[in-house]
Design an enzyme around this catalytic site. Structure first.
Site, PDB file in Angstrom:
ATOM      1  CB  ALA A 132      -4.759  12.989   3.898  1.00  0.00           C
ATOM      2  N   GLY A 138      -3.766  13.803  -1.626  1.00  0.00           N
ATOM      3  CA  GLY A 138      -4.046  15.230  -1.462  1.00  0.00           C
ATOM      4  C   GLY A 138      -2.895  16.114  -1.929  1.00  0.00           C
ATOM      5  CD  GLU A 174      -7.467  15.124  -3.850  1.00  0.00           C
ATOM      6  OE1 GLU A 174      -7.070  14.943  -2.687  1.00  0.00           O
ATOM      7  OE2 GLU A 174      -8.641  14.971  -4.202  1.00  0.00           O
ATOM      8  CD  GLU A 207      -6.494  10.368  -2.774  1.00  0.00           C
ATOM      9  OE1 GLU A 207      -6.121   9.781  -3.821  1.00  0.00           O
ATOM     10  OE2 GLU A 207      -6.374  11.588  -2.599  1.00  0.00           O
TER      11      GLU A 207
HETATM   12  N1  COA Z   1       0.777  10.648   6.386  1.00  0.00           N
HETATM   13  C1  COA Z   1       1.473  10.555   7.527  1.00  0.00           C
HETATM   14  N2  COA Z   1       2.778  10.248   7.553  1.00  0.00           N
HETATM   15  C2  COA Z   1       3.394  10.033   6.380  1.00  0.00           C
HETATM   16  C3  COA Z   1       2.732  10.103   5.157  1.00  0.00           C
HETATM   17  C4  COA Z   1       1.347  10.429   5.187  1.00  0.00           C
HETATM   18  N3  COA Z   1       0.628  10.589   4.060  1.00  0.00           N
HETATM   19  N4  COA Z   1       3.609   9.826   4.155  1.00  0.00           N
HETATM   20  C5  COA Z   1       4.785   9.609   4.752  1.00  0.00           C
HETATM   21  N5  COA Z   1       4.655   9.712   6.082  1.00  0.00           N
HETATM   22  C6  COA Z   1       5.697   9.534   7.105  1.00  0.00           C
HETATM   23  C7  COA Z   1       6.043   8.081   7.316  1.00  0.00           C
HETATM   24  O1  COA Z   1       5.133   7.484   8.196  1.00  0.00           O
HETATM   25  C8  COA Z   1       7.453   8.201   7.859  1.00  0.00           C
HETATM   26  O2  COA Z   1       7.356   8.545   9.225  1.00  0.00           O
HETATM   27  P1  COA Z   1       8.368   7.852  10.303  1.00  0.00           P
HETATM   28  O3  COA Z   1       9.726   8.367   9.908  1.00  0.00           O
HETATM   29  O4  COA Z   1       7.877   8.366  11.612  1.00  0.00           O
HETATM   30  O5  COA Z   1       8.195   6.368  10.106  1.00  0.00           O
HETATM   31  C9  COA Z   1       8.021   9.411   7.128  1.00  0.00           C
HETATM   32  O6  COA Z   1       6.893  10.133   6.645  1.00  0.00           O
HETATM   33  C10 COA Z   1       8.876   9.026   5.941  1.00  0.00           C
HETATM   34  O7  COA Z   1       8.120   8.155   5.133  1.00  0.00           O
HETATM   35  P2  COA Z   1       8.744   6.808   4.528  1.00  0.00           P
HETATM   36  O8  COA Z   1       7.607   5.957   4.066  1.00  0.00           O
HETATM   37  O9  COA Z   1       9.695   6.214   5.509  1.00  0.00           O
HETATM   38  O10 COA Z   1       9.575   7.431   3.329  1.00  0.00           O
HETATM   39  P3  COA Z   1       9.803   6.881   1.849  1.00  0.00           P
HETATM   40  O11 COA Z   1      10.666   7.891   1.190  1.00  0.00           O
HETATM   41  O12 COA Z   1      10.237   5.464   1.895  1.00  0.00           O
HETATM   42  O13 COA Z   1       8.346   6.895   1.180  1.00  0.00           O
HETATM   43  C11 COA Z   1       6.238   7.822   0.516  1.00  0.00           C
HETATM   44  C12 COA Z   1       7.651   8.110   1.005  1.00  0.00           C
HETATM   45  C13 COA Z   1       5.537   9.168   0.482  1.00  0.00           C
HETATM   46  C14 COA Z   1       6.275   7.191  -0.885  1.00  0.00           C
HETATM   47  C15 COA Z   1       5.520   6.844   1.490  1.00  0.00           C
HETATM   48  O14 COA Z   1       5.672   7.354   2.809  1.00  0.00           O
HETATM   49  C16 COA Z   1       4.021   6.737   1.221  1.00  0.00           C
HETATM   50  O15 COA Z   1       3.602   5.969   0.395  1.00  0.00           O
HETATM   51  N6  COA Z   1       3.218   7.527   1.990  1.00  0.00           N
HETATM   52  C17 COA Z   1       1.762   7.469   1.862  1.00  0.00           C
HETATM   53  C18 COA Z   1       1.295   8.265   0.670  1.00  0.00           C
HETATM   54  C19 COA Z   1      -0.195   8.170   0.519  1.00  0.00           C
HETATM   55  O16 COA Z   1      -0.787   7.110   0.446  1.00  0.00           O
HETATM   56  N7  COA Z   1      -0.845   9.350   0.454  1.00  0.00           N
HETATM   57  C20 COA Z   1      -2.262   9.446   0.266  1.00  0.00           C
HETATM   58  C21 COA Z   1      -2.945   9.701   1.551  1.00  0.00           C
HETATM   59  S1  COA Z   1      -4.704   9.757   1.311  1.00  0.00           S
END
Ligand code: COA
Length: 260
Positions: free
Chosen positions: A66, A111, A114, A134
């Site tokens: 999400a 998601g 999912e 989540e």
């Molecule tokens: N929602 C919104 N933005 C997201 C996102 C999410 N689920 N996951 C990543 N992004 C964005 C980051 O905010 C970042 O944006 P920015 O460049 O404007 O700062 C960009 O994507 C790159 O993410 P970043 O964290 O810098 O990359 P990374 O390669 O170091 O890590 C992830 C990638 C996916 C491991 C990490 O972003 C993460 O843990 N995201 C959340 C995942 C999550 O909890 N999902 C479940 C949601 S219910």
């Protein structure tokens, strides 16, 4: 490159759906979910498409789940209800008659996993990281994760993953039965397309009914599932393709399917 949240193309009876927000790791916002809902609703009545492949743009993510930015926006109860309708696109996927293959590169979290779980066959690059994360945001999976994951891996392992929010490797996901194949990172799409083309070469109705028998059968008691299988296999005994399959075998040639 289009800036639509979801890209769609069809070639040789295979549809490819690409989540297209690579800058945010293909996180799913409202527009992306709405596009998925529309795509899969349309696919349900599309006889030309025999197999669907779902993937993420870029080389970092299938989907990071999400869009967390939307979590901090105030929403009215009506907006929540509308959001729920869009989140449920995964249920539309399950009713979608075509087999759906997920090609997973990089992260499939929340998601995103999912979405992969609502697909029928999952192929992951060996760099993939998968998890229902989540709980770390004080919520639980709301796109079918608490239901589909235990059906794949059993109650204990599903609870362990959901309660800890752990991210697991592709190799571990393969061992647990969360993904069906692991290939070198970067090869997942080639592998998914090769499988999709192989499936698209099968008799279309047999392919659809096989998915229906398995997916619906898992939701109902065994005796009813056996009855469903009986009905669907009897129906297939009446098709032109069934005669063509038998004749092609006896005449030692490739069958030519009509889809009827
Ligand atoms: N929602 C919104 N933005 C997201 C996102 C999410 N689920 N996951 C990543 N992004 C964005 C980051 O905010 C970042 O944006 P920015 O460049 O404007 O700062 C960009 O994507 C790159 O993410 P970043 O964290 O810098 O990359 P990374 O390669 O170091 O890590 C992830 C990638 C996916 C491991 C990490 O972003 C993460 O843990 N995201 C959340 C995942 C999550 O909890 N999902 C479940 C949601 S219910």
């Amino acid at each position: 490159m289009s800036d639509a949240p979801v890209l769609y193309e069809v070639a040789d009876h295979v549809a490819t759906i690409t989540l297209n927000r690579p800058d945010v790791r293909n996180a799913m916002n409202t527009a992306l979910r709405e596009a998925m809902l529309q795509r899969f609703t349309a696919l349900a009545v599309d006889d030309d498409v025999r197999v669907v492949v779902v993937t993420g743009a870029g080389d970092r993510a299938f989907s990071a789940g999400a869009d967390i930015r939307e979590f901090v926006e105030a929403q009215s109860p009506t907006q929540f209800r509308e959001q729920r309708r869009r989140i449920d696109f995964r249920q539309v996927m399950e009713r979608c008659p075509q087999p759906i293959i997920a090609a997973i590169r990089g992260v499939a979290l929340g998601g995103g996993l999912e979405l992969a779980l609502a697909c029928d066959i999952r192929i992951a690059g060996d760099d993939a990281l998968l998890g229902l994360t989540e709980v770390n945001l004080a919520i639980i999976p709301g796109g079918g994760g608490t239901q589909r994951l235990p059906r794949l891996v059993g109650r204990g392992k599903a609870l362990e993953m959901i309660l800890t929010g752990a991210r697991i490797s592709a190799a571990e996901a393969l061992r647990l039965g969360i993904v069906e194949r692991v290939v070198p990172a970067g090869d997942e799409m080639t592998s998914a397309m090769a499988l999709a083309r192989e499936l698209a070469g099968k008799a279309p109705l047999a392919l659809r009914y096989a998915k229906e028998a398995v997916v619906k059968g898992l939701e109902i008691p065994l005796a009813e599932g056996i009855r469903l299988e009986g009905d669907l296999s009897t129906l297939l005994r009446t098709t032109e393709d069934r005669l063509e399959g038998a004749r092609a075998f006896l005449e030692k040639r490739k069958p030519s399917w009509k889809g009827k």
